[in-house]
Design a protein around this motif. Structure first.
Motif, mmCIF file in Angstrom:
data_model
loop_
_atom_site.group_PDB
_atom_site.id
_atom_site.type_symbol
_atom_site.label_atom_id
_atom_site.label_comp_id
_atom_site.label_asym_id
_atom_site.label_seq_id
_atom_site.Cartn_x
_atom_site.Cartn_y
_atom_site.Cartn_z
ATOM 1 N N ALA A 83 10.403 -5.840 -5.567
ATOM 2 C CA ALA A 83 9.651 -6.944 -4.965
ATOM 3 C C ALA A 83 9.267 -6.597 -3.532
ATOM 4 C CB ALA A 83 10.486 -8.226 -5.000
ATOM 5 N N LEU A 84 10.183 -5.952 -2.804
ATOM 6 C CA LEU A 84 9.896 -5.540 -1.420
ATOM 7 C C LEU A 84 8.667 -4.647 -1.369
ATOM 8 C CD1 LEU A 84 12.436 -4.274 1.217
ATOM 9 C CD2 LEU A 84 10.487 -2.846 0.632
ATOM 10 N N LEU A 85 8.596 -3.670 -2.278
ATOM 11 C CA LEU A 85 7.464 -2.741 -2.283
ATOM 12 C C LEU A 85 6.182 -3.438 -2.712
ATOM 13 C CD1 LEU A 85 9.245 0.359 -3.845
ATOM 14 C CD2 LEU A 85 8.543 0.065 -1.458
ATOM 15 N N ASN A 86 6.288 -4.392 -3.626
ATOM 16 C CA ASN A 86 5.103 -5.129 -4.053
ATOM 17 C C ASN A 86 4.564 -6.024 -2.954
ATOM 18 O OD1 ASN A 86 4.583 -4.306 -6.771
ATOM 19 N ND2 ASN A 86 6.425 -5.402 -7.426
ATOM 20 N N GLU A 87 5.471 -6.613 -2.185
ATOM 21 C CA GLU A 87 5.070 -7.577 -1.162
ATOM 22 C C GLU A 87 4.719 -6.917 0.173
ATOM 23 O OE1 GLU A 87 8.447 -10.095 -1.023
ATOM 24 O OE2 GLU A 87 8.169 -10.846 -3.085
ATOM 25 N N ASN A 88 5.001 -5.622 0.298
ATOM 26 C CA ASN A 88 4.728 -4.910 1.555
ATOM 27 C C ASN A 88 3.984 -3.612 1.247
ATOM 28 O OD1 ASN A 88 6.557 -6.370 3.803
ATOM 29 N ND2 ASN A 88 7.668 -6.329 1.854
ATOM 30 N N PRO A 89 2.670 -3.705 1.002
ATOM 31 C CA PRO A 89 1.896 -2.505 0.670
ATOM 32 C C PRO A 89 2.058 -1.361 1.676
ATOM 33 C CG PRO A 89 0.585 -4.464 0.269
ATOM 34 C CD PRO A 89 1.838 -4.932 0.950
ATOM 35 N N PRO A 90 2.130 -1.635 3.003
ATOM 36 C CA PRO A 90 2.348 -0.509 3.919
ATOM 37 C C PRO A 90 3.657 0.228 3.657
ATOM 38 C CG PRO A 90 1.540 -2.414 5.131
ATOM 39 C CD PRO A 90 1.868 -2.887 3.752
ATOM 40 N N ALA A 91 4.706 -0.515 3.265
ATOM 41 C CA ALA A 91 5.984 0.131 2.954
ATOM 42 C C ALA A 91 5.833 1.040 1.736
ATOM 43 C CB ALA A 91 7.062 -0.913 2.712
ATOM 44 N N LEU A 92 5.097 0.597 0.729
ATOM 45 C CA LEU A 92 4.858 1.425 -0.449
ATOM 46 C C LEU A 92 4.060 2.666 -0.061
ATOM 47 C CD1 LEU A 92 4.986 1.967 -3.468
ATOM 48 C CD2 LEU A 92 2.964 0.524 -3.750
ATOM 49 N N ASP A 93 3.051 2.500 0.779
ATOM 50 C CA ASP A 93 2.272 3.652 1.236
ATOM 51 C C ASP A 93 3.158 4.663 1.969
ATOM 52 O OD1 ASP A 93 -0.008 2.534 0.183
ATOM 53 O OD2 ASP A 93 -0.706 1.701 2.100
ATOM 54 N N ARG A 94 4.066 4.164 2.794
ATOM 55 C CA ARG A 94 4.967 5.067 3.513
ATOM 56 C C ARG A 94 5.894 5.795 2.550
ATOM 57 N NH1 ARG A 94 5.800 0.097 6.943
ATOM 58 N NH2 ARG A 94 4.065 0.156 8.409
ATOM 59 N N LEU A 95 6.379 5.077 1.546
ATOM 60 C CA LEU A 95 7.237 5.708 0.547
ATOM 61 C C LEU A 95 6.494 6.835 -0.164
ATOM 62 C CD1 LEU A 95 9.728 5.904 -1.296
ATOM 63 C CD2 LEU A 95 8.704 4.116 -2.716
ATOM 64 N N LEU A 96 5.276 6.578 -0.593
ATOM 65 C CA LEU A 96 4.511 7.587 -1.315
ATOM 66 C C LEU A 96 4.223 8.788 -0.431
ATOM 67 C CD1 LEU A 96 2.026 5.296 -3.288
ATOM 68 C CD2 LEU A 96 4.160 6.319 -4.085
ATOM 69 N N LYS A 97 3.958 8.552 0.828
ATOM 70 C CA LYS A 97 3.719 9.669 1.752
ATOM 71 C C LYS A 97 4.978 10.512 1.912
ATOM 72 C CE LYS A 97 2.403 10.814 6.497
ATOM 73 N NZ LYS A 97 1.669 12.001 6.020
ATOM 74 N N LEU A 98 6.110 9.845 2.068
ATOM 75 C CA LEU A 98 7.361 10.572 2.273
ATOM 76 C C LEU A 98 7.717 11.428 1.067
ATOM 77 C CD1 LEU A 98 9.906 8.238 4.100
ATOM 78 C CD2 LEU A 98 8.683 10.212 4.995
ATOM 79 N N VAL A 99 7.642 10.846 -0.126
ATOM 80 C CA VAL A 99 8.061 11.609 -1.300
ATOM 81 C C VAL A 99 7.087 12.741 -1.587
ATOM 82 C CG1 VAL A 99 9.267 9.624 -2.267
ATOM 83 C CG2 VAL A 99 6.913 10.090 -2.988
ATOM 84 N N THR A 100 5.819 12.569 -1.197
ATOM 85 C CA THR A 100 4.861 13.659 -1.354
ATOM 86 C C THR A 100 5.185 14.797 -0.402
ATOM 87 O OG1 THR A 100 3.114 12.126 -2.036
ATOM 88 C CG2 THR A 100 2.419 14.291 -1.260
ATOM 89 N N ASP A 101 5.540 14.450 0.825
ATOM 90 C CA ASP A 101 5.795 15.462 1.848
ATOM 91 C C ASP A 101 7.127 16.167 1.670
ATOM 92 O OD1 ASP A 101 3.405 14.885 3.012
ATOM 93 O OD2 ASP A 101 4.212 13.723 4.681
#
Length: 251
Positions: A83-101
């Motif tokens: 729910a946190l990731l769904n309600e906070n798109p910037p947090a999801l974007d940061r997660l995706l950037k981190l796991v990619t890097d």
């Protein structure tokens, strides 16, 4: 309905991306998904759709997708994080950037889902932590546990250590913290933990047995923790051990 596969289609994943499809099928038919309640499944489906949309035009999508799925599995038991990731798109974007890097950071988040809370603060990505900020983080983590049980205090210290290293690693990976400063911040983290642990142990000792005294002539006993090796040289790495010597003069 198979909400995960519906999310796959609506997310625009190419049908030729067989690896992504196989991963989703594994998730869909895995034991964790089967045990999730309907709310958890809906949250997972929603975050999956957001993820697929975010990665639609990303050339690194296969790598990111493979690394982020273990994170989603890890938080599936506590779907509040979904729910946190769904309600906070910037947090999801940061997660995706981190796991990619970084595969290492992806594993850290999967093993310690509480680190997702750190992604709510954009400053984690913008400004590397200072020693003062790490000290404040330790103070917050241990607030209210001084009078509690020993295990509660140890868990608070471990939580601080995990969060501090995560913040340092993020700054390291994003290039906002030079290599020599990474060692400095890791050393700061170790020193803060040692200092807090020593003071806490001292308080417990005095409360149970009184203030240590020695002599003759009668005097307060001295005690010190000496760091050797990489700790002494301010050269700690992420996997470094602490070489310590404990000294006292209670002769």
């Amino acid at each position: 309905r198979d909400t995960i596969l519906i999310g796959l289609i609506r997310g625009g994943v190419r049908h030729r991306d067989e690896r992504a499809l196989d991963l989703l099928k594994d998730l869909r038919h895995g034991g964790l998904y089967q045990r999730m309640d309907e709310v958890g499944r809906q949250r997972l489906a929603a975050v999956m759709v957001r993820t697929l949309h975010a990665l639609a035009e990303d050339p690194a999508a296969p790598k990111c997708f493979e690394r982020v799925l273990p994170v989603y599995r890890a938080v599936g038991r506590r779907s509040a994080y979904l729910a946190l990731l769904n309600e906070n798109p910037p947090a999801l974007d940061r997660l995706l950037k981190l796991v990619t890097d970084s595969a290492w950071l992806a594993r850290q988040i999967a093993e310690q889902p509480m680190l997702l809370d750190e992604l709510l603060d954009a400053r984690v990505f913008e400004t590397p932590p200072s020693r003062e900020e790490l000290a404040t983080l330790l103070e917050r983590a241990t607030q209210g546990v001084d009078g509690g049980g020993g295990e509660e205090m140890l868990e608070a210290i471990r939580g601080f250590q995990r969060t501090a290293i995560f913040r340092i690693a993020v700054a390291d990976r994003l290039g906002s913290l030079p290599l020599m400063k990474v060692s400095d911040r890791l050393t700061d983290t170790a020193e803060l933990v040692l200092d807090y642990s020593l003071r806490a142990a001292w308080r417990e000792l005095v409360a149970k047995h009184g203030k240590p005294r020695c002599g003759p002539p009668p005097r307060d006993a001295g005690f010190a923790v000496i760091g050797y090796g990489k700790l002494a040289g301010l050269e700690l790495g992420y996997g470094s051990d602490l070489d310590l010597v404990f000294l006292h003069d209670s002769t």
